[in-house]
Scaffold this active site. Structure first.
Site, PDB file in Angstrom:
ATOM      1  N   HIS A 124       5.773  -0.526  -2.742  1.00 23.11           N
ATOM      2  CA  HIS A 124       5.263   0.072  -4.000  1.00 23.11           C
ATOM      3  C   HIS A 124       5.428   1.678  -3.798  1.00 23.11           C
ATOM      4  CE1 HIS A 124       3.149  -3.646  -5.198  1.00 23.11           C
ATOM      5  NE2 HIS A 124       4.483  -3.821  -5.295  1.00 23.11           N
ATOM      6  N   SER A 148      -4.458  -9.703  -3.090  1.00 24.74           N
ATOM      7  CA  SER A 148      -4.967 -10.790  -4.105  1.00 24.74           C
ATOM      8  C   SER A 148      -3.870 -11.634  -4.407  1.00 24.74           C
ATOM      9  CB  SER A 148      -5.644 -10.081  -5.193  1.00 24.74           C
ATOM     10  OG  SER A 148      -4.759  -9.352  -6.150  1.00 24.74           O
ATOM     11  N   GLY A 178      -5.239  -8.972   3.244  1.00 23.46           N
ATOM     12  CA  GLY A 178      -5.891  -8.037   2.163  1.00 23.46           C
ATOM     13  C   GLY A 178      -5.114  -7.830   0.821  1.00 23.46           C
ATOM     14  N   ASN A 206       0.837  -1.330   0.016  1.00 25.13           N
ATOM     15  CA  ASN A 206       0.020  -0.073  -0.187  1.00 25.13           C
ATOM     16  C   ASN A 206       0.899   1.215   0.140  1.00 25.13           C
ATOM     17  OD1 ASN A 206      -2.104  -1.813  -0.010  1.00 25.13           O
ATOM     18  ND2 ASN A 206      -2.516  -1.602   2.359  1.00 25.13           N
ATOM     19  N   VAL A 207       0.266   2.485  -0.588  1.00 24.88           N
ATOM     20  CA  VAL A 207       1.074   3.481  -0.580  1.00 24.88           C
ATOM     21  C   VAL A 207       0.460   4.410   0.338  1.00 24.88           C
ATOM     22  CG1 VAL A 207       1.814   3.283  -3.052  1.00 24.88           C
ATOM     23  CG2 VAL A 207      -0.357   4.268  -2.679  1.00 24.88           C
TER      24      VAL A 207
END
Ligand code: APR
Length: 228
Positions: A104, A171, A169, A87-88
């Protein structure tokens, strides 16, 4: 002190109000990834890309960590906890987690298009004409599709030391992030928390799937691990 490594994806921030990417109504449903999250897209239409991240930055300013983020902070009472997130958003940091590695990039950081190591904190809109001190355009400090993942090696080293791995969380569709769990020592207990898990029990040795949302699944796993 045992070490727990937590691998998180967009799903842990969903209940805070941030869209995931591949769920129904996800971010990639409304946008062409290559147009808004690739170097080619940025070269072709920088305004579109900058506005995509401006919208996400504005939204991040309005949301707060949820019970999933907060439960991970509680784990630090009894374990050494390293969070490796795709997550960013900065919701893990806002919740109080001490060791957060962003694979990321980060929405609240920008960098020079001339020097990727020249990174600035930036919480407002970023537009064409926002330059670094040397007159080079600034860009989101985000790993776009097709770009290298500079934090991959440190992330692999952390996972290799884990006594427990928790995946929340994600995929598990984007590499190299999705391959990280394979670097855990053989026999390391792995827990995956996701209401719609994209893996099945025999994908990994000693995997326990908790098919719940983050705000339900994470606090209950944390209590179990702390009381163990
Ligand atoms: N609690 C826990 N998990 C959830 C919740 C929730 N409330 N809601 C959705 N999920 C799960 C979904 O079931 C899915 O498995 O979160 C996962 C989100 O998957 P993606 O949208 O693919 O997000 P992610 O895995 O983080 O994407 C990885 O892809 O586009 C790139 O760089 C981007 O970092 C991102 C990467």
């Amino acid at each position: 002190m045992k070490q727990i490594v937590v691998l998180t994806g967009a799903g842990i921030s969903a209940e805070s109000g941030l869209k995931t990417f591949r769920d129904a109504d996800g971010l990639w449903e409304g946008h062409d990834v290559m147009e808004v999250a690739s170097p080619q897209g940025f070269a072709r239409n920088p305004e579109l890309v900058l506005e995509f991240y401006n919208q996400r930055r504005r939204q991040l300013l309005k949301v707060t960590p949820n019970a999933g983020h907060k439960a991970l902070v509680q784990l630090e009472e009894k374990f050494k906890v390293d969070i490796i997130t795709q997550n960013v958003d900065n919701l893990h940091e806002q919740a109080g987690s001490g060791n957060v590695l962003h694979l990321h990039g980060e929405l609240f950081k920008v960098r020079s298009t001339a020097d990727e190591n020249h990174v600035l904190t930036w919480k407002k809109d970023l537009v064409l004409g926002d330059f670094d001190e040397n007159g080079h355009q600034l860009r989101p400090h985000i790993v776009w599709f097709g770009e290298m993942v500079p934090m991959l090696e440190p992330a692999i080293e952390i996972v290799a030391q884990a006594d427990i791995v928790i995946i929340i969380g994600t995929s598990m569709q984007v590499y190299p992030a999705a391959s990280l769990v394979n670097y855990a020592k053989l026999g390391t207990p792995i827990y995956l928390i996701d209401p719609k898990p994209n893996v099945n029990e025999n994908d990994f040795e000693s995997l326990t799937i908790i098919a719940k949302t983050a705000t339900i699944g994470v606090p209950s796993l944390v209590m179990q691990l702390i009381d163990h």
